[in-house]
Write a protein that holds these residues in place. Structure first.
Motif, PDB file in Angstrom:
ATOM      1  N   ALA A 123      19.545 -46.221  19.752  1.00 55.99           N
ATOM      2  CA  ALA A 123      18.334 -45.684  19.122  1.00 55.99           C
ATOM      3  C   ALA A 123      18.227 -44.173  19.372  1.00 55.99           C
ATOM      4  N   ALA A 124      18.529 -43.744  20.590  1.00 59.54           N
ATOM      5  CA  ALA A 124      18.452 -42.312  20.904  1.00 59.54           C
ATOM      6  C   ALA A 124      19.509 -41.537  20.118  1.00 59.54           C
ATOM      7  N   MET A 125      20.704 -42.120  19.995  1.00 64.72           N
ATOM      8  CA  MET A 125      21.768 -41.443  19.235  1.00 64.72           C
ATOM      9  C   MET A 125      21.355 -41.267  17.773  1.00 64.72           C
ATOM     10  N   ASN A 126      20.604 -42.230  17.250  1.00 56.47           N
ATOM     11  CA  ASN A 126      20.130 -42.114  15.862  1.00 56.47           C
ATOM     12  C   ASN A 126      18.940 -41.165  15.735  1.00 56.47           C
ATOM     13  N   ALA A 127      18.118 -41.101  16.801  1.00 60.62           N
ATOM     14  CA  ALA A 127      16.863 -40.340  16.705  1.00 60.62           C
ATOM     15  C   ALA A 127      17.037 -38.838  16.933  1.00 60.62           C
ATOM     16  N   VAL A 128      17.931 -38.475  17.863  1.00 53.66           N
ATOM     17  CA  VAL A 128      18.043 -37.046  18.213  1.00 53.66           C
ATOM     18  C   VAL A 128      19.048 -36.384  17.264  1.00 53.66           C
ATOM     19  N   GLU A 185      31.983 -43.662  19.667  1.00 48.16           N
ATOM     20  CA  GLU A 185      31.378 -43.044  18.476  1.00 48.16           C
ATOM     21  C   GLU A 185      30.797 -41.666  18.837  1.00 48.16           C
ATOM     22  N   ALA A 186      30.168 -41.572  19.998  1.00 44.73           N
ATOM     23  CA  ALA A 186      29.546 -40.313  20.418  1.00 44.73           C
ATOM     24  C   ALA A 186      30.580 -39.192  20.534  1.00 44.73           C
ATOM     25  N   ILE A 187      31.716 -39.475  21.135  1.00 43.34           N
ATOM     26  CA  ILE A 187      32.701 -38.398  21.311  1.00 43.34           C
ATOM     27  C   ILE A 187      33.400 -38.095  19.989  1.00 43.34           C
ATOM     28  N   ARG A 188      33.531 -39.100  19.112  1.00 44.09           N
ATOM     29  CA  ARG A 188      34.096 -38.814  17.774  1.00 44.09           C
ATOM     30  C   ARG A 188      33.177 -37.861  17.017  1.00 44.09           C
ATOM     31  N   LYS A 189      31.859 -38.076  17.130  1.00 43.98           N
ATOM     32  CA  LYS A 189      30.911 -37.194  16.432  1.00 43.98           C
ATOM     33  C   LYS A 189      30.846 -35.829  17.100  1.00 43.98           C
ATOM     34  N   GLY A 190      30.958 -35.791  18.418  1.00 44.65           N
ATOM     35  CA  GLY A 190      31.004 -34.524  19.161  1.00 44.65           C
ATOM     36  C   GLY A 190      29.659 -33.831  19.257  1.00 44.65           C
ATOM     37  N   GLY A 191      29.689 -32.509  19.478  1.00 43.65           N
ATOM     38  CA  GLY A 191      28.458 -31.729  19.644  1.00 43.65           C
ATOM     39  C   GLY A 191      27.633 -32.277  20.791  1.00 43.65           C
ATOM     40  N   THR A 192      26.326 -32.377  20.555  1.00 46.16           N
ATOM     41  CA  THR A 192      25.433 -32.849  21.616  1.00 46.16           C
ATOM     42  C   THR A 192      25.334 -34.385  21.669  1.00 46.16           C
ATOM     43  N   VAL A 193      26.035 -35.096  20.757  1.00 51.36           N
ATOM     44  CA  VAL A 193      25.881 -36.556  20.707  1.00 51.36           C
ATOM     45  C   VAL A 193      26.253 -37.242  22.049  1.00 51.36           C
ATOM     46  N   PRO A 194      27.367 -36.854  22.693  1.00 55.27           N
ATOM     47  CA  PRO A 194      27.644 -37.482  23.997  1.00 55.27           C
ATOM     48  C   PRO A 194      26.563 -37.186  25.047  1.00 55.27           C
ATOM     49  N   ASP A 222      21.697 -26.036  25.111  1.00 54.18           N
ATOM     50  CA  ASP A 222      21.858 -27.063  24.066  1.00 54.18           C
ATOM     51  C   ASP A 222      22.054 -28.446  24.702  1.00 54.18           C
ATOM     52  N   VAL A 223      22.840 -28.483  25.770  1.00 47.90           N
ATOM     53  CA  VAL A 223      23.118 -29.754  26.451  1.00 47.90           C
ATOM     54  C   VAL A 223      21.849 -30.269  27.129  1.00 47.90           C
ATOM     55  N   LEU A 224      21.153 -29.363  27.827  1.00 49.50           N
ATOM     56  CA  LEU A 224      19.954 -29.770  28.560  1.00 49.50           C
ATOM     57  C   LEU A 224      18.852 -30.241  27.610  1.00 49.50           C
ATOM     58  N   GLU A 225      18.724 -29.575  26.464  1.00 45.50           N
ATOM     59  CA  GLU A 225      17.716 -29.984  25.478  1.00 45.50           C
ATOM     60  C   GLU A 225      18.052 -31.345  24.883  1.00 45.50           C
ATOM     61  N   ALA A 226      19.317 -31.579  24.580  1.00 44.16           N
ATOM     62  CA  ALA A 226      19.731 -32.875  24.023  1.00 44.16           C
ATOM     63  C   ALA A 226      19.474 -33.990  25.036  1.00 44.16           C
ATOM     64  N   ASP A 227      19.795 -33.696  26.296  1.00 39.69           N
ATOM     65  CA  ASP A 227      19.576 -34.662  27.374  1.00 39.69           C
ATOM     66  C   ASP A 227      18.088 -35.005  27.495  1.00 39.69           C
ATOM     67  N   ALA A 228      17.247 -33.979  27.470  1.00 39.03           N
ATOM     68  CA  ALA A 228      15.801 -34.194  27.605  1.00 39.03           C
ATOM     69  C   ALA A 228      15.249 -34.971  26.410  1.00 39.03           C
ATOM     70  N   ALA A 229      15.729 -34.640  25.212  1.00 37.05           N
ATOM     71  CA  ALA A 229      15.253 -35.337  24.005  1.00 37.05           C
ATOM     72  C   ALA A 229      15.643 -36.815  24.056  1.00 37.05           C
ATOM     73  N   GLY A 252      22.231 -39.128  28.362  1.00 37.17           N
ATOM     74  CA  GLY A 252      20.847 -39.012  28.834  1.00 37.17           C
ATOM     75  C   GLY A 252      20.080 -40.300  28.593  1.00 37.17           C
ATOM     76  N   ALA A 253      20.281 -40.891  27.410  1.00 35.75           N
ATOM     77  CA  ALA A 253      19.613 -42.151  27.082  1.00 35.75           C
ATOM     78  C   ALA A 253      20.081 -43.255  28.023  1.00 35.75           C
ATOM     79  N   ASN A 254      21.375 -43.252  28.310  1.00 38.96           N
ATOM     80  CA  ASN A 254      21.901 -44.280  29.212  1.00 38.96           C
ATOM     81  C   ASN A 254      21.333 -44.133  30.620  1.00 38.96           C
ATOM     82  N   GLU A 255      21.257 -42.903  31.125  1.00 38.34           N
ATOM     83  CA  GLU A 255      20.704 -42.702  32.470  1.00 38.34           C
ATOM     84  C   GLU A 255      19.263 -43.223  32.535  1.00 38.34           C
ATOM     85  N   ALA A 256      18.486 -42.906  31.502  1.00 34.48           N
ATOM     86  CA  ALA A 256      17.089 -43.343  31.491  1.00 34.48           C
ATOM     87  C   ALA A 256      16.996 -44.867  31.351  1.00 34.48           C
ATOM     88  N   ALA A 257      17.851 -45.440  30.504  1.00 33.16           N
ATOM     89  CA  ALA A 257      17.812 -46.893  30.285  1.00 33.16           C
ATOM     90  C   ALA A 257      18.274 -47.650  31.534  1.00 33.16           C
TER      91      ALA A 257
END
Ligand code: MG
Length: 381
Positions: free
Chosen positions: A349-354, A310-319, A364-371, A324-329
């Protein structure tokens, strides 16, 4: 004279196996970098005599410098150190085998310097695939896949027209929890997850393999490396890990690459490409296996795989958010702070929140990762 190779992540599973391959073929080690394993890094420096060495953790820099005071080697530290090695074109190739997003900036640095890359750091492409592939194309820098599936696909593409590639068949071992129900998975621990049936890997990737996130990351990696759409990638569970992946052409011909499940084969293919020479590993006996099996992945139980798709289908910063959420989890799961099934919940949850953002630059990538990491931290509490 042999090639000169620099390795980021030299004390990890890929790094140590790469050094075996390098030794076997008489290549030279130009630079080495590790996260925090001082003892092994020191041994490697004494054995392989690189020109430069980097310890990523800055608090260990002083000790490494002191330990190596009798050795003619430049000692570096931190992200600047990784990037200095990545930009050093005294090497013929950079093997990037660090774990996680930390590999993205060194990859972009190497591309900028024009240094060919053997890429084992999948998070680089997952989070920043559009930036990396665009830069590599502009600079004409080859990126050779080290991941076994992507090496297989790359090998299956040799000598055929990329235009006539119909789809990629990405094989998955299914991980240590194949066949389990969600109910059964509520209780599993990090120690259970770290027992992988076929591959000997680092702990992050072993957990990713248990959740099937590893296949999700590889799905995204394949999209970028081979310039296909998500619809052109099929994930197939293949428990024996003998068929490392396959491709189907427009004439319905399917070409697969097979071998024993040993990372030295794909590592060597990337380092020696396009040469093929005996590899320091066992040979495949199909009769010993007798049977090879294939099945559809269980996307209901293992939610990380459909989330990555789903993340790669949506594209942009979603992946990047997903990663980032997976690394933290995964880090929290390894510390015993969350349960196994919570990894996918936190990623979702992170994919829905950010909020979605298009990627224009590295920030853009680093900010998405941090968020994403911040969202996970807040949710775990
Ligand atoms: Mg793989």
């Amino acid at each position: 004279m042999g090639k000169r190779i620099s390795i980021l992540g030299s004390t990890g599973s890929i790094g140590t196996q790469a050094l075996e391959v390098i030794e076997k073929h008489g290549f030279e080690v130009h630079a080495l970098a590790a996260y925090r394993n001082l003892d092994m890094l020191e041994q490697q420096v004494r054995k392989y005599s690189p020109k430069t060495v980097c310890i990523y953790c800055e608090e260990l820099y002083g000790e490494l410098k002191e330990r190596l005071s009798d050795v003619p080697v430049t000692v570096l530290t931190g992200m600047d150190g990784l990037c200095e090695i990545a930009a050093d074109t005294g090497a013929d190739m950079l093997l990037n085998s660090v774990v996680g997003m930390v590999g993205l900036k060194p990859t972009l640095t190497a591309i900028d310097a024009g240094l060919p890359i053997a890429l084992a750091n999948k998070e680089t492409l997952v989070a920043g695939g559009s930036l990396v592939m665009k830069a590599a194309e502009e600079k004409g820098v080859p990126i050779l896949p080290v991941d076994s599936e992507h090496s297989a696909i790359f090998q299956c593409l040799q000598g055929n027209s990329r235009k006539q590639l119909h789809k990629i068949i990405l094989t998955a071992s299914g991980g240590p929890f194949y066949g389990r129900t969600r109910e059964e998975l509520t209780q599993v621990t990090a120690a259970d997850a770290l027992k992988h049936p076929n591959w000997d890997m680092g702990s992050k990737i072993t957990i990713d393999s248990a959740t099937l996130m590893n296949k999700g990351l590889e799905f995204i990696e394949a999209k970028w490396l081979f310039d296909v759409t998500p619809e052109q990638i099929e994930v197939v569970v293949h428990r024996q890990s003998v068929v490392h992946s396959a491709v189907e052409y427009d004439d319905y011909s399917v070409i697969a690459q097979m071998g024993v499940p040993d990372m030295k084969i794909p590592i060597q293919y990337a380092l020696l490409y396009p040469d093929r020479k005996p590899c320091p590993t066992g040979r495949l006996s199909l009769c010993e296996y007798g049977q090879l099996t294939f099945a559809e992945p269980d996307m209901e139980t293992f939610r990380c795989l459909p989330l990555a798709i789903e993340a790669i289908r949506k594209g942009g910063t979603v992946p990047a958010v997903m990663n980032g959420a997976n690394e933290a989890a995964v880090a929290a799961f390894l510390q015993g702070r969350i349960g196994f099934l919570q990894i996918a919940e936190l990623v979702e949850a992170a994919m829905n929140a950010v909020p979605f953002k298009a990627i224009a630059s590295l920030s853009d990538v680093l900010e998405a990762d941090a968020a994403a990491r911040e969202t996970v931290r807040r949710m775990i509490g």
